[in-house]
Design an enzyme around this catalytic site. Structure first.
Site, PDB file in Angstrom:
ATOM      1  N   LYS A  33       0.825  -1.208   0.000  1.00 11.45           N
ATOM      2  CA  LYS A  33       0.000   0.000   0.000  1.00 11.45           C
ATOM      3  C   LYS A  33       0.858   1.257   0.000  1.00 11.45           C
ATOM      4  CE  LYS A  33      -3.670   2.069   2.843  1.00 11.45           C
ATOM      5  NZ  LYS A  33      -4.464   2.510   1.701  1.00 11.45           N
ATOM      6  N   ILE A  59     -10.222   6.037  -1.408  1.00  9.25           N
ATOM      7  CA  ILE A  59      -9.660   5.726  -0.100  1.00  9.25           C
ATOM      8  C   ILE A  59      -8.928   6.932   0.479  1.00  9.25           C
ATOM      9  CG2 ILE A  59      -8.152   4.185   1.201  1.00  9.25           C
ATOM     10  CD1 ILE A  59     -10.632   2.839   0.007  1.00  9.25           C
ATOM     11  N   GLY A  60      -8.165   7.622  -0.371  1.00 11.04           N
ATOM     12  CA  GLY A  60      -7.469   8.807   0.095  1.00 11.04           C
ATOM     13  C   GLY A  60      -6.117   8.541   0.718  1.00 11.04           C
ATOM     14  N   LEU A  61      -5.520   7.382   0.376  1.00  9.34           N
ATOM     15  CA  LEU A  61      -4.165   7.055   0.839  1.00  9.34           C
ATOM     16  C   LEU A  61      -4.038   7.033   2.359  1.00  9.34           C
ATOM     17  CD1 LEU A  61      -1.945   9.111  -1.675  1.00  9.34           C
ATOM     18  CD2 LEU A  61      -2.770   6.760  -1.880  1.00  9.34           C
ATOM     19  N   ASN A  87       5.924   1.754  -2.526  1.00  6.03           N
ATOM     20  CA  ASN A  87       5.157   2.732  -3.297  1.00  6.03           C
ATOM     21  C   ASN A  87       4.965   3.962  -2.422  1.00  6.03           C
ATOM     22  OD1 ASN A  87       2.476   4.116  -3.976  1.00  6.03           O
ATOM     23  ND2 ASN A  87       2.695   2.781  -5.751  1.00  6.03           N
ATOM     24  N   CYS A 118      -2.335   9.459  -7.995  1.00  6.42           N
ATOM     25  CA  CYS A 118      -3.553   9.112  -7.266  1.00  6.42           C
ATOM     26  C   CYS A 118      -4.595  10.207  -7.431  1.00  6.42           C
ATOM     27  CB  CYS A 118      -3.263   8.910  -5.785  1.00  6.42           C
ATOM     28  SG  CYS A 118      -4.735   8.460  -4.835  1.00  6.42           S
ATOM     29  N   ASN A 179      -2.886   4.074 -13.634  1.00  3.10           N
ATOM     30  CA  ASN A 179      -3.644   4.221 -12.403  1.00  3.10           C
ATOM     31  C   ASN A 179      -5.127   4.343 -12.770  1.00  3.10           C
ATOM     32  OD1 ASN A 179      -4.259   4.657  -9.651  1.00  3.10           O
ATOM     33  ND2 ASN A 179      -2.381   5.824  -9.361  1.00  3.10           N
ATOM     34  N   GLY A 230      -4.591  -2.622 -15.071  1.00  2.00           N
ATOM     35  CA  GLY A 230      -5.924  -2.146 -15.434  1.00  2.00           C
ATOM     36  C   GLY A 230      -6.849  -3.266 -15.859  1.00  2.00           C
TER      37      GLY A 230
END
Length: 296
Positions: A33, A59-61, A87, A118, A179, A230
């Site tokens: 993550k 989610i917003g990291l 990451n 993101c 992404n 993807g």
């Protein structure tokens, strides 16, 4: 890597969550993550919603920050029998540089993926929408970090080739495409957005044709390996990306509804190669015959 099958950041936790479900040694690599400089609470709920052939997430990291990653997650990850690629995402260029420098000094990592794209955090997508900004971030990270660098790029641009080229010229060893696509869902009866963040990133099978096209375009014009992402969920999906030119792939959304998909695909790779008369993955990569040939 022992094979080209990786699991995508944000879909596999920090690996410990999948222990007992997936044999990590079978995977080509794990991307945990996304980590940020400081702890993040993430976006307000609801954070996910199912869509036709896909999923929207905002989610917003949310994470506990890089210090927690270094002292709590990395000791476990470095003991796993497969390559680990960290990451990271920064609110600004300096945060990317500072985190990359820290991770570059740490042991146990096989590479570093820069999350330049993101769409669910303020400013998060900006680093990969402007080729010059992408070039600057990658170049600065390259100067302080000797790990292999992957630049994870957004599809929410007019010309993804220009951004990928900038990343490659700045020192990225590979680019990750793509992404999520920015989208939204609406509850029309309540006249309200479904997601707490209003918009989110679309992933899953719905985006595969778009991701496949972007991978093919970049492979034609940019001289670094491409990691395809993807909507990949089956051996057929994997082979399509490899034939289009991807050197490796990442499985993402499928991990939520079929966490054993990665192992199954690894098992199916030899038969798929044999069907094409190939003895190795390298003999398949980028072999798309784009001519229409004869009809009738």
């Amino acid at each position: 890597m022992s094979n080209p099958i990786l699991v995508a950041s944000g879909t596999f936790g920090y690996a410990k969550e999948m222990a007992g479900v997936v044999d990590f040694a079978r995977l080509g690599g794990i991307i945990p993550k996304t980590v940020t400089r400081h702890p993040r609470a993430g976006n307000p709920p609801p954070r996910t919603v199912e869509t036709p052939s896909g999923m929207l997430n905002a989610i917003g990291l949310d994470n506990d920050g890089i210090e927690h990653f270094l002292h709590h997650h990395l000791p476990y990850l470095r003991g796993l029998p497969t390559p680990i690629l960290a990451n990271i995402a920064g609110k600004n260029e300096d945060e990317f540089v500072d985190m990359a420098e820290q991770l570059g000094r740490a042991s146990g990592l096989a590479g570093l993926e820069l999350n330049l794209s993101c769409p669910n955090v303020a400013g998060g997508v900006d680093f990969a929408t402007d080729p010059e900004v992408t070039r600057r971030v990658v170049a600065r990270v390259r100067r302080v970090c000797s790990l292999p660098l992957l630049a994870k790029l957004t599809p929410n641009v007019t010309d993804v080739v220009a951004v990928a080229r900038a990343a490659a010229e700045a020192g990225a060893d590979a680019v990750t495409l793509v992404n999520t696509f920015l989208g939204m869902a609406i509850d029309w009866r309540r006249r309200r957005p479904v997601l707490g963040n209003i918009t989110g990133g679309l992933s899953g099978p719905a985006i595969k044709p778009l991701a496949l096209r972007m991978v093919w375009q970049v492979v034609q014009q940019v001289g670094v390996p491409v990691v395809g992402v993807g909507g990949i969920a089956t051996i057929d999906d994997v082979m399509e990306f490899l034939v289009a030119g991807a050197s490796a792939v990442q499985l993402g959304t499928v991990n939520f509804y079929d966490p054993t998909a990665s192992e199954r695909i690894v098992d199916q790779l030899p038969a798929a190669l044999e069907e094409l008369g190939a003895r190795s993955i390298g003999e398949v990569i980028g072999t798309l015959n784009s001519g229409l040939g004869s009809v009738g």
